[in-house]
Structure formats: C-alpha cells, structure tokens
Design a protein around this motif. Structure first.
Motif: not given
Length: 436
Positions: A52-53, A55-57, A59-60, A63
C-alpha cells in the motif's frame, strides 16, 4: 496359571499407546503451527501495508512511512536503530513469507526477544525497512488487552473441552471394541484347553459370535481329533505288535531251551545266533509294550554294577566282531548305581551292539563315570550326503531316544569324520519320576 501376556491387555495397551503417541505428536505440533499462524498473520499485515505504501510512494515520494502500535518503518538502512542494523548482518532464524525472523523463536527468556523485519524495494534504489516494535522496554511496559485475553482464554478452554470430549468417548469405544473382540477369543482359548477330553470333541461346540472364530474352532477341533486318532492308532499298533510278538518269542525261547537240554547244554553256532536274536526281540517287545502305555508304571530300580553289566553285554555281542581286528578299551568306574536294570540292559545293549557291528578295525572305547556312559567306535570315511542310518543308529537310536525321554535320561550323538560317539547321561535318571 497361564504364563505370558494376555491378548486383551496387548490389544488394549497397543490402542492406548497409539492414542498416546497421537496426542504427543499433536501437542508437539500444535505450538509449532500456532506460532507459524501468528507469523503468517504478521507477514500478511506487514506485506499488505508495504504494498500500500509502495503504491502511494510512486505517486508521491514524500508519503510518510507506515507506523502503528505493532510495527514501524524507515527508508534506508542508516535510519534503522543500531540493534536492528546489527541483526541484518546475521542470518535469519526463519524466512516466512515476506518477512525474515531473527532471534530464538522458542526461548522463554524475555531478554532475548525475536525480531520480525520486512524489506521492500521501492524501485528507485531505496529500500523500505519495516520492523516490529518491542513495547516491553517502554515506560509502563506493554499495553494490556484484558478483553481480548479473556476471549483467547475462553477459546483455549473450549479447545480443551472439545479435546476431552473427543478423547474420552474414543477411549471408551476402543475399550468396548477390544472387549467385544477379545471376549470370544478368550472363550475360544478356554474351550480349546478342554479338547484333551474326548467328550469335548463329541459334545456341542459353543458359538463364538464371529464367523472367523467359529471356523478356527472347527479347524482346531478337527486337528485335535486327527491327532488323537493317530495317537490311538499308534498306541494300538504298539500294544498289538508287542502282544503278538511275545507269543512266538516265548515259543522260540522254549524250543531253544529244549534243544539245549537235548544237546547237553551246548548249542551249535546257528542256534546260538537264534537264541541271541530271540533275547533281543523279547527285550524290544517289552520296551515297546512299556512305552505304549499312556502313563507307564515306574520301573523298579536296583543297585546296578555297570562294570558287570557291560562285561556281560560284551560277551553276548562279541560274536559281532567276527574276524575284524577290533580292540576293546574299557574304563568303567566301580561301584553300584541306582538304576532300572532292564532299561539299562536294553539301552546300553543297543548302543554296544551297533558300535561292535558297524565299527571299522581299531579301538572301541567304553567309558563310564557316573552319571555319563560313553561308547565310541571308528567308522569308515563317508561322503557328506550319506545318512548315519548306515551305522545302525537309525530306527534303533530313535527308539532309544523315546525310551530315554520317558526315563528322563539324555542322549548325545557326536558324529565326526571317522568316529561315532554316543553319550548316555543318567543325571536325571529316575525312571518312575520322569516317566510319570
């Protein structure tokens, strides 16, 4: 009282041992798989959080790394605590799913906890390190969870109750099954012990619940009946043969005595051979008649001088030497021995007759020192396939074995390359006691 283990207890003990082994294995495997289940849960939670981390990492990159009560995470090995970095230089105790586990998993020492670490590459050369947090070293210690602990204790109690609920009925069922199977078998054993009574064979055979036990009982009864019939036939044959032989032997003996009187007491060699054969046949007939009795009466014992007895037997069988160059070496301990004289004459005479008849030229040794009598003679060299019956120890030896078995005497036969030795041991020789 019967010796040995009862089949009932053997079967019951086997089932109980099997159950005990299963329970021991179960008790050993349950903690192992319980721990592995907890590790699977931790691995799945940490891996899901890392994915989950990630996936967001992507993009940003700013995070924040995952962090909760159970575990925390950092990017880069330099950001790890010193003790965690040191663990990464060692080999893990267990690799489970996405995580590596360091430390002793089964240690009871709280000062040596294990550490769960997950490494997740982020795709830009950096690595996310996620590791569990030890709250025992914090102020106030680990947070208590009384409601969850109470629920877990309740589940454990339920598991114990279910285990007993399965084990106790299974044990009762196995005990009943063993009793159901062994009880007719015990009756079969008890009934088979009565088969020595002829009335038990002709009577009604009890039922044994199982077809296989009934078939076994039928086969056992038939076998015992056949053995008893064969034994009766053998006994009748011995009795009839002995009785039928005694009459012509008595006639022959009386005729020879009459001829001896008519010739002035000296018989020609041909009649002397007939006289010796009649005497031997008479002794054999009396032996067979005595052995055919189911419970032969004790033979009367007297003080027997073996030196005199053997000397008399040698004179009666000296004719067997003929023209052969045979020397007799006799060494017999003086002094009377308490033995049945008729049985001694039959057995020793049989062995001496065979030794003189089948000996090659040389020495026939006769040694006696109570309780052992030894007779040895030289024989011709034979091939390995030639039977010892060639030397006269076939049927005669078997008959003497049976006679000595009833008298309690022991016979030892030693056949060497060119020497045949028979040893007769009177140690337990009490004819009446052994025969009964």
């Amino acid at each position: 009282m019967r010796n040995g283990l009862s089949l009932k207890w053997v079967i019951s003990g086997s089932f109980l041992c099997l159950i005990a082994v299963v329970l021991v294995i179960y008790s050993k495997l349950l903690p192992e798989f319980t721990v592995r289940g907890l590790f699977y849960t931790a691995s799945a939670m940490m891996e899901e959080e890392a994915q989950y981390f990630l996936r967001h990492y992507k993009q940003d990159p700013t995070t924040p790394t995952p962090h909760n009560y159970f575990y925390t995470s950092v990017i880069g090995k330099e950001a790890l605590p010193q003790d965690v970095r040191e663990l990464l230089t060692t080999s893990p105790s267990l690799s489970f799913g996405a995580v590596n586990i360091f430390g002793d998993l089964y240690s009871d020492d709280d000062d040596e906890p294990f550490q769960i670490i997950l490494e997740q590459p982020l795709g830009d050369g950096k690595i996310l390190y996620m590791y569990d947090i030890d709250h025992d070293k914090e102020a106030g210690g680990e947070v208590e969870t009384p409601l969850s602990d109470a629920y877990f204790d309740q589940v454990i109690e339920s598991v114990k109750f279910i285990s007993l609920a399965v084990f106790v009925p299974a044990l009762i069922i196995i005990a009943l099954l063993v009793w159901w199977l062994v009880r007719p078998l015990g009756r079969l054993v008890q009934w088979s012990g009565t088969l020595k009574d002829p009335e038990a064979l002709t009577g009604t055979r009890p039922g044994f619940s199982f077809k296989e036990f009934n078939m076994l009982a039928d086969a056992l009864a038939k076998s015992v009946e056949q053995v008893q019939a064969a034994s009766e036939r053998e006994g009748r044959l011995l009795r009839y043969t002995s009785h039928e032989l005694r009459t012509p032997l008595a006639v022959l003996k009386a005729t020879i005595e009459l001829l001896a009187l008519q010739s002035g007491g000296a018989l020609p060699p041909s009649l002397q051979r007939i006289e010796r054969s009649v005497m031997n046949m008479q002794l054999i007939a009396e032996t067979l008649l005595w052995m055919s009795r189911e419970r032969p009466e004790p033979l009367p014992e007297e003080d027997v001088d073996l030196s005199e007895l053997v000397g008399d037997l040698i004179e009666k069988h000296r004719y067997l030497i003929g023209n052969r160059d045979i020397e007799l070496s006799i060494d017999i301990h003086d002094g009377p021995c308490r033995l049945p004289p008729t049985a001694c004459r039959i057995v020793i005479g049989n062995f001496l007759r065979n030794a003189l008849q089948y000996a090659e030229e040389g020495t026939v040794e006769i040694r006696f020192k109570y309780p052992r009598l030894m007779i040895a003679n030289h024989i011709r060299e034979t091939g390995p396939q030639q039977e010892s019956d060639d030397f006269g120890y076939g049927l005669g030896l078997q008959l003497m074995r049976e006679l000595c078995a009833k008298l309690g005497w022991q016979i030892e036969v030693i056949r060497e390359q060119q020497r045949f030795t028979v040893i007769l041991d009177f140690t337990s020789g009490r004819g009446g006691e052994s025969a009964s």
